[in-house]
Design an enzyme around this catalytic site. Structure first.
Site: not given
Ligand code: AMP
Length: 289
Positions: A197, A34, A40, A163, A70
């Site tokens: 973040r 989120g 995203h 990941q 995690q």
């Molecule tokens: P998170 O909410 O940080 O767990 O991210 C959820 C998904 O979005 C994960 O597969 C991340 O790798 C992807 N994601 C997060 N930031 C980016 C970004 N800047 N560009 C592409 N994918 C992203």
């Protein structure tokens, strides 16, 4: 703009997804924590397109769950940014049909929960080494989300490069029968990789944060110009990130899939960085030319 339905109960979510799958609907899933940004949303837009492939409307799913397993004890679980209402509006704009956002982690990890997914070598170095237990938590929750959602396709961002490799390995090793699609990193206009973040950065930190992507770009430029020594390139990245007042957690050049250190920076070698700016830990990576 289409409407997005929110489901909070795992059993209700699983019933809904299973009925769709059994009815022959193609399902694409984007797991997230989120506080959604364009990174995203790029995954969600692609999920929409790919679910609909084949001439009949598919089902585009997203999950929003700040997964406690995690996060390490000293990490930022409590202050992880959240905005469910804002996220739902963004999901609707990105064509997501259903969002699973469990209200309470205990719905995902009920009393008696005791099964964990441990991926081997590929989860050991880099973030795995600095964040003990992190990838065990990630692999376990993604295995559960895949089991609950039964997608044909799951999309993840290359921003979390390790990941992505860990999850590819898990899906392969455990015969999970889902296609894993990695999507390019979405960046701010100045190059900073988008991340939930980034919301923690002060104005001054936000300006300095660009040093990470600049350092990776500089490594790409030097590699293209013929510097193929991984230690040299990693040292250059470290110097540039330190110079911007960050604490470097790691800067490494590795094989893109095995994540083993390389002796020579070949085309496709991945340069990865993690650095702290104040209390905020940022990660980024690039492929070398
Ligand atoms: P998170 O909410 O940080 O767990 O991210 C959820 C998904 O979005 C994960 O597969 C991340 O790798 C992807 N994601 C997060 N930031 C980016 C970004 N800047 N560009 C592409 N994918 C992203």
């Amino acid at each position: 703009m289409s409407s997005t339905e929110l489901i909070r109960d795992p059993a209700a979510w699983q019933r809904r997804c299973t009925a769709a799958r059994d009815g022959g609907t193609r399902i694409a899933l984007v797991p997230t924590m989120g506080y959604l940004h364009d990174g995203h949303l790029s995954l969600m837009r692609e999920a929409r397109l790919r679910a609909d492939q084949g001439g009949r409307p598919g089902l585009s799913l997203a999950t929003i769950f700040v997964n406690p397993t995690q996060f390490g004890p000293a990490e930022d679980l409590a202050r992880y940014p959240r905005d469910l209402d804002g996220d739902l509006a963004k999901c609707a704009a990105a064509g997501v049909d259903l969002v699973f956002a469990p209200e309470d982690p205990a719905a995902v990890y009920p009393a008696g929960f005791q099964t964990w997914v441990e991926v081997g070598e590929v989860s050991k170095g880099l973030c795995g080494e600095r964040r003990p237990g992190h990838f065990r938590g990630v692999a376990t929750v993604v295995a559960k989300l895949l089991g609950l959602s039964r997608p044909h396709l799951a999309l993840f961002g290359e921003k979390d490069w390790q990941q992505l490799q860990v999850l590819r390995r898990m899906v392969l090793d455990l015969d999970m029968g889902v296609e894993v699609l990695g999507m390019p990193i979405v960046r701010e206009p100045d190059g900073l990789a988008m991340s939930s973040r980034n919301a923690h950065l002060s104005a001054d930190e936000r300006v300095r944060a660009v040093a990470i992507s600049r350092a990776l770009e500089e490594a790409r430029r030097r590699a293209a110009a013929g510097d193929r020594d991984p230690r040299d390139l990693a040292a250059g990245i470290t110097r540039a990130v330190l110079a911007a007042g960050m604490r470097v957690d790691y800067a490494e050049l590795v094989h893109p899939e095995t994540l083993r250190p390389v002796l020579r920076a070949e085309p496709g070698t991945r340069a990865l960085v993690a650095a702290f700016l104040g209390r905020t830990r940022l990660i980024d990576n690039v492929a070398l030319p």
